[in-house]
Write a protein that holds these residues in place. Sequence first.
Motif, PDB file in Angstrom:
ATOM      1  N   GLY A 157       0.795  -1.227   0.000  1.00 48.33           N
ATOM      2  CA  GLY A 157       0.000   0.000   0.000  1.00 48.33           C
ATOM      3  C   GLY A 157       0.821   1.267   0.000  1.00 48.33           C
ATOM      4  O   GLY A 157       0.287   2.361  -0.214  1.00 48.33           O
ATOM      5  N   LEU A 158       2.128   1.139   0.230  1.00 47.57           N
ATOM      6  CA  LEU A 158       3.011   2.301   0.201  1.00 47.57           C
ATOM      7  C   LEU A 158       3.543   2.596  -1.192  1.00 47.57           C
ATOM      8  O   LEU A 158       4.082   3.675  -1.432  1.00 47.57           O
ATOM      9  CB  LEU A 158       4.204   2.076   1.147  1.00 47.57           C
ATOM     10  CG  LEU A 158       3.875   1.822   2.617  1.00 47.57           C
ATOM     11  CD1 LEU A 158       5.142   1.447   3.379  1.00 47.57           C
ATOM     12  CD2 LEU A 158       3.217   3.041   3.237  1.00 47.57           C
ATOM     13  N   ARG A 159       3.407   1.657  -2.115  1.00 43.31           N
ATOM     14  CA  ARG A 159       4.030   1.796  -3.427  1.00 43.31           C
ATOM     15  C   ARG A 159       3.219   2.732  -4.321  1.00 43.31           C
ATOM     16  O   ARG A 159       1.990   2.728  -4.310  1.00 43.31           O
ATOM     17  CB  ARG A 159       4.125   0.439  -4.124  1.00 43.31           C
ATOM     18  CG  ARG A 159       4.680  -0.680  -3.264  1.00 43.31           C
ATOM     19  CD  ARG A 159       6.137  -0.483  -2.908  1.00 43.31           C
ATOM     20  NE  ARG A 159       6.545  -1.440  -1.871  1.00 43.31           N
ATOM     21  CZ  ARG A 159       7.723  -1.422  -1.270  1.00 43.31           C
ATOM     22  NH1 ARG A 159       8.620  -0.524  -1.615  1.00 43.31           N
ATOM     23  NH2 ARG A 159       8.012  -2.306  -0.331  1.00 43.31           N
ATOM     24  N   GLY A 160       3.920   3.532  -5.104  1.00 47.25           N
ATOM     25  CA  GLY A 160       3.278   4.376  -6.106  1.00 47.25           C
ATOM     26  C   GLY A 160       2.572   5.598  -5.572  1.00 47.25           C
ATOM     27  O   GLY A 160       1.845   6.265  -6.313  1.00 47.25           O
ATOM     28  N   ASP A 161       2.753   5.910  -4.311  1.00 46.57           N
ATOM     29  CA  ASP A 161       2.117   7.081  -3.706  1.00 46.57           C
ATOM     30  C   ASP A 161       3.199   7.894  -3.014  1.00 46.57           C
ATOM     31  O   ASP A 161       3.749   7.473  -1.999  1.00 46.57           O
ATOM     32  CB  ASP A 161       1.047   6.622  -2.707  1.00 46.57           C
ATOM     33  CG  ASP A 161       0.257   7.778  -2.089  1.00 46.57           C
ATOM     34  OD1 ASP A 161       0.874   8.795  -1.733  1.00 46.57           O
ATOM     35  OD2 ASP A 161      -0.980   7.641  -1.949  1.00 46.57           O
ATOM     36  N   LEU A 162       3.521   9.054  -3.558  1.00 50.00           N
ATOM     37  CA  LEU A 162       4.648   9.843  -3.058  1.00 50.00           C
ATOM     38  C   LEU A 162       4.481  10.203  -1.591  1.00 50.00           C
ATOM     39  O   LEU A 162       5.442  10.136  -0.818  1.00 50.00           O
ATOM     40  CB  LEU A 162       4.819  11.116  -3.891  1.00 50.00           C
ATOM     41  CG  LEU A 162       5.947  12.059  -3.442  1.00 50.00           C
ATOM     42  CD1 LEU A 162       7.299  11.364  -3.488  1.00 50.00           C
ATOM     43  CD2 LEU A 162       5.957  13.321  -4.307  1.00 50.00           C
ATOM     44  N   ALA A 194       6.364   9.366   3.886  1.00 51.36           N
ATOM     45  CA  ALA A 194       6.082   9.098   5.293  1.00 51.36           C
ATOM     46  C   ALA A 194       6.801   7.841   5.760  1.00 51.36           C
ATOM     47  O   ALA A 194       7.412   7.812   6.838  1.00 51.36           O
ATOM     48  CB  ALA A 194       4.575   8.966   5.510  1.00 51.36           C
ATOM     49  N   ALA A 195       6.761   6.784   4.949  1.00 52.21           N
ATOM     50  CA  ALA A 195       7.442   5.533   5.306  1.00 52.21           C
ATOM     51  C   ALA A 195       8.955   5.718   5.330  1.00 52.21           C
ATOM     52  O   ALA A 195       9.649   5.128   6.173  1.00 52.21           O
ATOM     53  CB  ALA A 195       7.053   4.439   4.322  1.00 52.21           C
ATOM     54  N   SER A 196       9.475   6.538   4.437  1.00 54.81           N
ATOM     55  CA  SER A 196      10.914   6.809   4.419  1.00 54.81           C
ATOM     56  C   SER A 196      11.352   7.517   5.691  1.00 54.81           C
ATOM     57  O   SER A 196      12.443   7.244   6.224  1.00 54.81           O
ATOM     58  CB  SER A 196      11.277   7.658   3.200  1.00 54.81           C
ATOM     59  OG  SER A 196      11.018   6.963   1.998  1.00 54.81           O
ATOM     60  N   ALA A 197      10.504   8.420   6.192  1.00 51.33           N
ATOM     61  CA  ALA A 197      10.820   9.107   7.450  1.00 51.33           C
ATOM     62  C   ALA A 197      10.847   8.117   8.606  1.00 51.33           C
ATOM     63  O   ALA A 197      11.707   8.193   9.494  1.00 51.33           O
ATOM     64  CB  ALA A 197       9.808  10.214   7.709  1.00 51.33           C
ATOM     65  N   VAL A 198       9.914   7.172   8.620  1.00 44.93           N
ATOM     66  CA  VAL A 198       9.909   6.126   9.649  1.00 44.93           C
ATOM     67  C   VAL A 198      11.213   5.331   9.603  1.00 44.93           C
ATOM     68  O   VAL A 198      11.870   5.123  10.634  1.00 44.93           O
ATOM     69  CB  VAL A 198       8.694   5.192   9.458  1.00 44.93           C
ATOM     70  CG1 VAL A 198       8.846   3.923  10.303  1.00 44.93           C
ATOM     71  CG2 VAL A 198       7.397   5.905   9.806  1.00 44.93           C
ATOM     72  N   LEU A 234       4.764   1.368   9.738  1.00 42.64           N
ATOM     73  CA  LEU A 234       4.688   1.197   8.286  1.00 42.64           C
ATOM     74  C   LEU A 234       3.291   0.753   7.866  1.00 42.64           C
ATOM     75  O   LEU A 234       2.739   1.248   6.878  1.00 42.64           O
ATOM     76  CB  LEU A 234       5.736   0.198   7.812  1.00 42.64           C
ATOM     77  CG  LEU A 234       7.196   0.655   7.917  1.00 42.64           C
ATOM     78  CD1 LEU A 234       8.137  -0.489   7.564  1.00 42.64           C
ATOM     79  CD2 LEU A 234       7.464   1.863   7.036  1.00 42.64           C
ATOM     80  N   SER A 235       2.695  -0.174   8.622  1.00 42.16           N
ATOM     81  CA  SER A 235       1.328  -0.601   8.316  1.00 42.16           C
ATOM     82  C   SER A 235       0.345   0.557   8.475  1.00 42.16           C
ATOM     83  O   SER A 235      -0.589   0.710   7.687  1.00 42.16           O
ATOM     84  CB  SER A 235       0.921  -1.758   9.240  1.00 42.16           C
ATOM     85  OG  SER A 235       1.707  -2.900   8.991  1.00 42.16           O
ATOM     86  N   THR A 236       0.571   1.391   9.489  1.00 39.98           N
ATOM     87  CA  THR A 236      -0.319   2.525   9.725  1.00 39.98           C
ATOM     88  C   THR A 236      -0.197   3.557   8.611  1.00 39.98           C
ATOM     89  O   THR A 236      -1.187   4.209   8.255  1.00 39.98           O
ATOM     90  CB  THR A 236      -0.015   3.164  11.091  1.00 39.98           C
ATOM     91  OG1 THR A 236      -0.001   2.158  12.101  1.00 39.98           O
ATOM     92  CG2 THR A 236      -1.075   4.186  11.463  1.00 39.98           C
ATOM     93  N   CYS A 237       0.999   3.710   8.052  1.00 41.99           N
ATOM     94  CA  CYS A 237       1.165   4.616   6.906  1.00 41.99           C
ATOM     95  C   CYS A 237       0.346   4.135   5.708  1.00 41.99           C
ATOM     96  O   CYS A 237      -0.122   4.946   4.908  1.00 41.99           O
ATOM     97  CB  CYS A 237       2.647   4.729   6.522  1.00 41.99           C
ATOM     98  SG  CYS A 237       3.643   5.721   7.658  1.00 41.99           S
TER      99      CYS A 237
END
Length: 249
Positions: free
Chosen positions: A84-89, A94-98, A123-126
């Motif tokens: 769910g994190l892929r393809g969405d800047l 947000a995940a990169s900051a985590v 990461l799941s919450t993002c």
Amino acid sequence: MAGRRTYRCRAIVLDRTKLGETDLILTLLADDGRRLRAVAKGARKPGGKLAGKVQLFCECDFLLACGRSLDVVSEVSLVDAHAGLRGDLERVSAASAVCEVARLCCYEDAEDPFVYAITARALSTCEEARDRSHLNLIDAAYAFKLLAHLGWRPELGCCVACGDEAATRISCAAGGVLCESCAKDVAGAEPVSAPQLAWLRALIGATFDDLLAAHVGEELAVWLLSMAHRWCATHLDARLRAMEFAISC
């Protein structure tokens, strides 16, 4: 790999660095909380057996062969790709900051399973967050929760200098809130309102599910993330580029 000692672990891919034309050096957060670094040979080859399994944010079961300076990835089984994190800047930032904060808070020789557990949940919450404001909220909560666990908990109840409960300013360098009188002696102490203080307490005390369901305005969410960034930069003594990017999005 003949003759090399091997071991298995579950880990999150926090960072990837190019090595030569086809290989990657992975920075991993193991499920015991340690930071590992390993070479994934051929991981940059399109369609290779490792290419889709060692992407950023992926949780995997690894078989690693011990090396002199870096371990070597022998086998990988994907556990959660956090697709769910892929393809969405916004979600990627947000995940990169985590992952950036996690990388600065785990160590090769220090076991702490809490770091893995909270990072995986963040990461799941993002993936679950419904908008940019809630992504900012989750990033800020993750940073404050993790640093509080590691010993850098902000004092948000009374003035860190004199104990006065009438705190109206906050300073990361001082370690929390200050009264007006004490704030005069602290460079950079900034005003903080009662609602802002309530939110800072909630970031540490509330669950991620509670935060996902909460109503938060865009301006407040940015302020909370900015405060988390300053808290991390001050106490980890590092520049956090991924968090800076998340704030600017």
